[in-house]
Design a protein around this motif. Structure first.
Motif, PDB file in Angstrom:
ATOM      1  N   GLU A 128       9.006  23.917  55.725  1.00 54.25           N
ATOM      2  CA  GLU A 128       7.720  23.222  55.573  1.00 54.25           C
ATOM      3  C   GLU A 128       6.961  23.750  54.367  1.00 54.25           C
ATOM      4  O   GLU A 128       6.381  22.981  53.593  1.00 54.25           O
ATOM      5  N   ARG A 129       6.953  25.119  54.203  1.00 56.77           N
ATOM      6  CA  ARG A 129       6.266  25.686  53.053  1.00 56.77           C
ATOM      7  C   ARG A 129       6.898  25.212  51.740  1.00 56.77           C
ATOM      8  O   ARG A 129       6.202  24.882  50.779  1.00 56.77           O
ATOM      9  N   ILE A 185       5.851  21.742  51.231  1.00 61.40           N
ATOM     10  CA  ILE A 185       4.457  21.655  50.785  1.00 61.40           C
ATOM     11  C   ILE A 185       4.338  22.042  49.323  1.00 61.40           C
ATOM     12  O   ILE A 185       3.619  21.406  48.533  1.00 61.40           O
ATOM     13  N   ARG A 207       3.030  19.841  46.284  1.00 60.23           N
ATOM     14  CA  ARG A 207       1.995  20.199  45.327  1.00 60.23           C
ATOM     15  C   ARG A 207       2.492  20.038  43.886  1.00 60.23           C
ATOM     16  O   ARG A 207       1.773  19.527  43.008  1.00 60.23           O
TER      17      ARG A 207
END
Length: 492
Positions: free
Chosen positions: A240-241, A244, A248
């Motif tokens: 997930e990181r 993300i 970005r």
């Protein structure tokens, strides 16, 4: 009797295939219909449904009070058609059901009734609006109608009963009242097709959910340990990181691309304006080029015409046109004027004087053209009254024109006329010598010696007219040779 559509209430005209149905056709149509909905499903009462709900007792009591049968009886009764539209939650009463019999069964029933038998009530069709006309009164206010004895029903009533049975069968097997017109049938088919598509989509959703549920159950069946689950959670969090962070980065890249896109749009707009300006300038230059090309073409055409005129003028000898020297028999002529006199051919003195004026003008013009200055004499061409002036000595003036009068004054004038002709011959000799000095190839047929040219004197007094005329002809010949040499470029 006519039928109306049960939806739009428009009159109908039945197809010819429905007018006379045989028992086999009726059976075939009935067999093709879907089965009637089953009524053996046990319906739960409201009390049972309320008991199964997980609600507080106070809520259940309020619901029971609101749905009390006493309060329901206080509400106004519904009409028969509205009651027919209400959903049936209980089993239908036995006295409300009926059975449709076929023609063969009806005809097999004995027509005569026993004397002690009561007449059988006719079951009314489910829909009272099938036939056009006033609706029959309800069974509560009108006594039951008895079926008359019809041992052999008429064909019309048979067809009507057969058609009515078919429509009643269609109505009981479906949720739509029959008959229907073609437009309402098409609308019904479109609605059913839309419902079918929605049902298919819903079924696909349920199927996908069922597959996911099966997969979830399969995963649960593996009995994943707590450590594995935590590692799985950590991996998912790490993913997930990463996702993300990638999002970005994608957002920043999208912003950069948006900025570049705006910059490119501005550049494109500037380039479009520059291109428009370029094409405007190009069109202006094209117009100028076209106009200059047209002007150049016109100038070239004018130049060609002027050059042709110039060549024509170059080939034209203006001196030959201005001083046309020829002969007319024994006379030499200049511009058609005869110079001289012979017996038998009287030539007037005005013509002779005009010819001498043209001859002196020719000598004067040639001298100016070749830039030659005559010694001791100055030529004064004045037409028929031309003269020659001496520039040295007594500076006398000699008239180059004569007269036919015989008085004493005329005799003196004719003497001066002879002096003028001798002076003219002297000037001609000077010009002839100059031409020979310039071009040794020039040869004159007659030489000038004092007052003679070609052994003929130019003096008129004390000489014969034939000799004088011949001398003047030799003078014109010498002038023509000098004029030809001059016009051919010999002066330069």
């Amino acid at each position: 009797m006519s039928y109306v559509c049960q939806q739009c209430k428009e009159p109908l005209q039945l197809d010819a295939s429905l007018v006379d149905l045989s028992p086999s056709q009726y059976d075939m149509l009935a067999a093709s219909l879907p089965p009637a909905p089953s009524t053996r499903v046990r319906y739960m009462t409201e009390a049972e449904q309320l008991a199964h709900l997980s609600s507080p007792p106070a809520s259940k009591a309020a619901w029971q009070h609101a749905t009390d049968p006493d309060s329901a009886r206080a509400s106004p009764p519904l009409s028969s058609r509205a009651q027919g539209k209400q959903p049936q939650r209980n089993y239908p009463a036995p006295n409300e059901s009926f059975v449709l019999l076929q023609d063969s069964v009806i005809r097999s029933i004995p027509s005569p009734l026993p004397p002690n038998a009561t007449p059988r009530p006719i079951a009314s069709p489910p829909n009272n609006n099938m036939l056009k006309g006033p609706s029959p009164p309800s069974s509560s206010s009108v006594p039951t109608q008895t079926e008359p004895d019809q041992p052999n029903p008429t064909p019309i009533s048979h067809h009507l009963r057969s058609t009515m049975r078919l429509f009643n069968l269609l109505t009981t097997r479906a949720d739509i009242d029959h008959p229907l017109c073609a437009e309402c049938t098409q609308i019904l088919l479109s609605s059913l097709q839309r419902q079918l598509d929605e049902t298919r989509k819903e079924r696909e959703g349920y199927t996908a959910f069922e597959r996911e549920l099966k997969k979830e159950r399969e995963r649960e069946s593996h009995d994943m340990s707590r450590d594995e689950a935590e590692r799985r959670i950590e991996n998912l969090k790490a993913e997930e990181r990463v996702a993300i962070e990638q999002l970005r980065l994608a957002e920043r890249e999208r912003e950069q691309l948006g900025e570049e896109l705006r910059t490119l749009e501005l550049e494109e707009r500037a380039l479009e304006e520059e291109e428009d300006e370029f094409w405007r300038a190009h069109n202006e230059h094209q117009l100028v080029s076209v106009s200059q090309t047209a002007l150049l073409s016109s100038l070239r055409a004018a130049y060609a015409a002027d050059y042709a005129t110039y060549e024509k003028l170059e080939r034209t000898n203006v001196y030959n046109d201005a001083f046309c020297i020829g002969h007319d028999g024994v006379f030499g002529t200049i511009n058609g004027l005869r110079l001289g006199r012979v017996p038998g051919v009287p030539v007037e003195w005005p013509e002779i004087n005009a010819a001498w004026g043209q001859t002196l003008l020719l000598l004067y013009t040639i001298g100016r053209k070749v830039d030659f200055t005559f010694d001791n004499y100055r030529l004064v061409p004045m037409g028929s009254f031309s003269r020659i002036e001496r520039t040295t000595g007594d500076k006398a003036t000699y008239e180059l024109y004569g007269s036919g009068d015989l008085h004493f004054g005329r005799l003196l004038h004719n003497r001066r006329f002879d002096f003028a002709m001798v002076a003219f011959l002297e000037c001609l000799k000077q010009l002839m010598d100059y031409v020979k000095s310039q071009d040794a190839g020039i040869d004159f047929p007659h030489h000038v010696v004092k007052d003679k040219i070609g052994e003929a004197s130019v003096k008129l007094q004390f000489s014969q007219e034939e000799a004088w005329t011949r001398a003047l002809k030799h003078v014109l010949l010498a002038l023509k040779i000098i004029l030809k040499w001059t016009t051919n470029g010999g002066s330069g």
